[in-house]
Design a protein around this motif. Structure first.
Motif, PDB file in Angstrom:
ATOM      1  N   GLU A  88       6.512 -10.744  36.557  1.00 51.89           N
ATOM      2  CA  GLU A  88       7.951 -10.826  35.975  1.00 51.89           C
ATOM      3  C   GLU A  88       7.856 -10.766  34.478  1.00 51.89           C
ATOM      4  N   LEU A  89       8.568  -9.833  34.152  1.00 60.87           N
ATOM      5  CA  LEU A  89       8.488  -9.680  32.501  1.00 60.87           C
ATOM      6  C   LEU A  89      10.184  -9.855  32.093  1.00 60.87           C
ATOM      7  N   PRO A  90      10.164 -10.432  30.862  1.00 59.40           N
ATOM      8  CA  PRO A  90      11.679 -10.382  30.158  1.00 59.40           C
ATOM      9  C   PRO A  90      11.866  -9.222  29.576  1.00 59.40           C
ATOM     10  N   GLU A  91      13.217  -8.809  29.147  1.00 57.68           N
ATOM     11  CA  GLU A  91      13.169  -7.711  28.600  1.00 57.68           C
ATOM     12  C   GLU A  91      12.683  -7.794  27.085  1.00 57.68           C
ATOM     13  N   VAL A  92      12.084  -6.560  26.718  1.00 57.74           N
ATOM     14  CA  VAL A  92      11.371  -6.617  25.416  1.00 57.74           C
ATOM     15  C   VAL A  92      12.300  -7.125  24.248  1.00 57.74           C
ATOM     16  N   THR A  93      13.580  -6.875  24.409  1.00 62.59           N
ATOM     17  CA  THR A  93      14.664  -7.265  23.217  1.00 62.59           C
ATOM     18  C   THR A  93      14.814  -8.796  23.286  1.00 62.59           C
ATOM     19  N   THR A  94      14.432  -9.543  24.262  1.00 67.53           N
ATOM     20  CA  THR A  94      14.607 -10.959  24.243  1.00 67.53           C
ATOM     21  C   THR A  94      13.350 -11.627  23.807  1.00 67.53           C
ATOM     22  N   THR A  95      12.212 -11.000  23.645  1.00 68.88           N
ATOM     23  CA  THR A  95      11.103 -11.462  23.042  1.00 68.88           C
ATOM     24  C   THR A  95      11.109 -11.936  21.526  1.00 68.88           C
ATOM     25  N   LEU A  96      10.197 -13.036  21.322  1.00 71.17           N
ATOM     26  CA  LEU A  96      10.428 -13.612  20.064  1.00 71.17           C
ATOM     27  C   LEU A  96      10.024 -12.571  18.916  1.00 71.17           C
TER      28      LEU A  96
ATOM     29  N   ALA B 299      14.695   0.558  24.909  1.00 74.99           N
ATOM     30  CA  ALA B 299      15.187  -0.378  25.402  1.00 74.99           C
ATOM     31  C   ALA B 299      16.559  -0.238  25.442  1.00 74.99           C
ATOM     32  N   VAL B 300      17.443   0.368  24.461  1.00 70.73           N
ATOM     33  CA  VAL B 300      18.805   0.566  24.603  1.00 70.73           C
ATOM     34  C   VAL B 300      19.108   1.431  26.032  1.00 70.73           C
ATOM     35  N   LEU B 301      18.034   2.665  25.906  1.00 71.64           N
ATOM     36  CA  LEU B 301      18.326   3.653  27.315  1.00 71.64           C
ATOM     37  C   LEU B 301      18.132   2.576  28.427  1.00 71.64           C
TER      38      LEU B 301
ATOM     39  N   ALA C 295       7.718   7.717  33.508  1.00 72.20           N
ATOM     40  CA  ALA C 295       6.599   7.467  32.590  1.00 72.20           C
ATOM     41  C   ALA C 295       7.018   6.622  31.336  1.00 72.20           C
ATOM     42  N   GLY C 296       8.639   6.675  30.862  1.00 74.86           N
ATOM     43  CA  GLY C 296       9.113   6.020  29.821  1.00 74.86           C
ATOM     44  C   GLY C 296       9.206   4.395  30.439  1.00 74.86           C
ATOM     45  N   ARG C 297       9.447   4.353  31.441  1.00 75.92           N
ATOM     46  CA  ARG C 297       9.564   2.836  31.974  1.00 75.92           C
ATOM     47  C   ARG C 297       8.499   2.344  31.996  1.00 75.92           C
ATOM     48  N   THR C 298       7.203   3.005  32.439  1.00 72.75           N
ATOM     49  CA  THR C 298       6.129   2.434  32.379  1.00 72.75           C
ATOM     50  C   THR C 298       5.516   2.106  30.832  1.00 72.75           C
ATOM     51  N   LEU C 299       5.903   2.949  30.021  1.00 71.32           N
ATOM     52  CA  LEU C 299       5.672   3.022  28.584  1.00 71.32           C
ATOM     53  C   LEU C 299       6.332   1.646  28.041  1.00 71.32           C
ATOM     54  N   LEU C 300       7.732   1.363  28.174  1.00 65.79           N
ATOM     55  CA  LEU C 300       8.200   0.338  27.850  1.00 65.79           C
ATOM     56  C   LEU C 300       7.717  -0.928  28.441  1.00 65.79           C
TER      57      LEU C 300
ATOM     58  N   ALA D 175       5.030  -6.080  27.581  1.00 64.51           N
ATOM     59  CA  ALA D 175       3.846  -7.117  27.904  1.00 64.51           C
ATOM     60  C   ALA D 175       3.091  -7.339  26.752  1.00 64.51           C
ATOM     61  N   ALA D 176       2.934  -6.361  25.772  1.00 65.49           N
ATOM     62  CA  ALA D 176       2.454  -6.721  24.363  1.00 65.49           C
ATOM     63  C   ALA D 176       3.165  -7.668  23.587  1.00 65.49           C
ATOM     64  N   ALA D 177       4.478  -7.365  23.730  1.00 62.32           N
ATOM     65  CA  ALA D 177       5.363  -8.391  22.937  1.00 62.32           C
ATOM     66  C   ALA D 177       5.302  -9.946  23.699  1.00 62.32           C
ATOM     67  N   THR D 178       5.044  -9.910  24.939  1.00 63.49           N
ATOM     68  CA  THR D 178       5.063 -11.122  25.475  1.00 63.49           C
ATOM     69  C   THR D 178       3.607 -11.885  25.189  1.00 63.49           C
ATOM     70  N   ALA D 179       2.580 -10.969  24.876  1.00 69.43           N
ATOM     71  CA  ALA D 179       1.466 -11.666  24.604  1.00 69.43           C
ATOM     72  C   ALA D 179       1.574 -12.094  23.174  1.00 69.43           C
ATOM     73  N   LEU D 180       2.240 -11.271  22.347  1.00 73.94           N
ATOM     74  CA  LEU D 180       2.131 -11.798  20.891  1.00 73.94           C
ATOM     75  C   LEU D 180       3.166 -13.032  20.894  1.00 73.94           C
ATOM     76  N   ASP D 181       4.179 -13.247  21.668  1.00 74.60           N
ATOM     77  CA  ASP D 181       4.837 -14.215  21.630  1.00 74.60           C
ATOM     78  C   ASP D 181       4.337 -15.492  21.858  1.00 74.60           C
ATOM     79  N   ALA D 182       3.003 -15.442  22.856  1.00 75.24           N
ATOM     80  CA  ALA D 182       2.222 -16.632  23.179  1.00 75.24           C
ATOM     81  C   ALA D 182       1.223 -16.990  22.094  1.00 75.24           C
ATOM     82  N   GLU D 183       0.829 -15.786  21.471  1.00 78.23           N
ATOM     83  CA  GLU D 183       0.061 -16.109  20.087  1.00 78.23           C
ATOM     84  C   GLU D 183       0.840 -16.899  19.012  1.00 78.23           C
ATOM     85  N   LEU D 184       2.119 -16.249  18.795  1.00 75.00           N
ATOM     86  CA  LEU D 184       2.904 -16.944  17.796  1.00 75.00           C
ATOM     87  C   LEU D 184       3.309 -18.266  17.906  1.00 75.00           C
ATOM     88  N   THR D 185       3.605 -18.798  19.084  1.00 78.83           N
ATOM     89  CA  THR D 185       4.139 -20.098  19.455  1.00 78.83           C
ATOM     90  C   THR D 185       3.030 -21.077  19.949  1.00 78.83           C
TER      91      THR D 185
END
Lengths: 148, 148
Positions: free
Chosen positions: A5-13, B46-48, B102-107, B112-122
């Motif tokens: 389960e992933l959040p929306e990218v726009t909600t990430t920190l 994300a907006v789309l 393909a766009g949904r997969t890319l997004l 996932a990358a952003a979530t991983a960065l969040d973990a590092e950051l916090t």
DNA sequence: TATTGTTATACTCTATAACTATA
DNA sequence: TATAGTTATAGAGTATAACAATA
């Protein structure tokens, strides 16, 4: 196949910090623009005020910019009478930059503007929330080695 | 003459958010760069994905950029097969942009990358601190009308 | 005539590289 | 010869303005 389960990218920190940072920079830039300077000038003066750098090269490293950028920033601040370039007698290639009284006053105005913006920014947060935000941001700032 | 006590400008929220945001943006940009895109492309997708805009002009307004920028972003995403330009039958001047599978997969990869960065950051924050930071940033983000 | 998307152009910011003077 | 500061040049990113198709 697990489906995480992933959040929306726009909600990430990271994403929000990126956007929020751009807005914060724009607001701060707008606040100091009447003073004839931009945020990088403020950063430079802050480093000088903290005695955290002597030569322009050190300044560049501390600010995370290239040496030629420091030249332009210093030119501007010198024209405003906020800093002085003093030849280092020990190594005449170096410029020791020093904050003038006018520079300290200018820096104080920037600090006041930033403090006012902080109040606006946190107006919708409870005092406790604002304080914990401030603390958390401070931790991240020192951790990421921000030019402070 | 009252002499108000002011903190260092580098400790204010706006100043730190500005610097922190620049770092966050740089890290996120580095994370999605191997995917051939930059943060703005992610924002557009994300907006789309949220169905928050139809035409390119609406997209521009939502993203806070000018129309010609959307052209370039869309060109890139179309070349990657992530979005399609579809003529709006009701108004043939308009392009309705649509996110492809393909766009949904890319997004999702970006998320996932952003979530991983969040973990590092916090990582250096306690779970409670991280959560309150996330919440406070969310409040400021919605308040400042971030493209979310 | 007004509007959507596009293209062409200019401007800002920053980095790289060449140059001067000191060491 | 190596380094500090400067200047000159180039690149990335974005905005403004002119243009084509459609309304």
């Amino acid at each position: 196949m697990s489906e995480a389960e992933l959040p929306e990218v726009t909600t990430t920190l990271v994403y929000r910090l990126g956007g929020l940072g751009a807005i914060a920079s724009a607001r701060f830039a707008a606040a100091v623009e009447p003073l004839g300077i931009r945020p990088k000038h403020v950063a430079l003066m802050a480093v000088l005020s903290a005695g955290a750098a002597a030569s322009q090269l050190e300044l560049a490293q501390t600010l995370g910019v290239v040496a030629s950028v420091v030249v332009g920033l210093t030119d501007r601040l010198e024209a405003l009478g906020a800093v002085e370039r003093l030849r280092d007698p020990d190594d005449r290639r170096r410029h020791r930059l020093s904050l003038t009284p006018a520079g300290r006053t200018l820096l104080a105005s920037c600090t006041a503007a930033a403090t006012a913006l902080d109040a606006e920014l946190t107006a919708s947060l409870s005092p406790a929330e604002a304080q914990s935000l401030h603390r958390a941001v401070g931790v991240l700032a020192s951790e990421t080695g921000l030019p402070a």
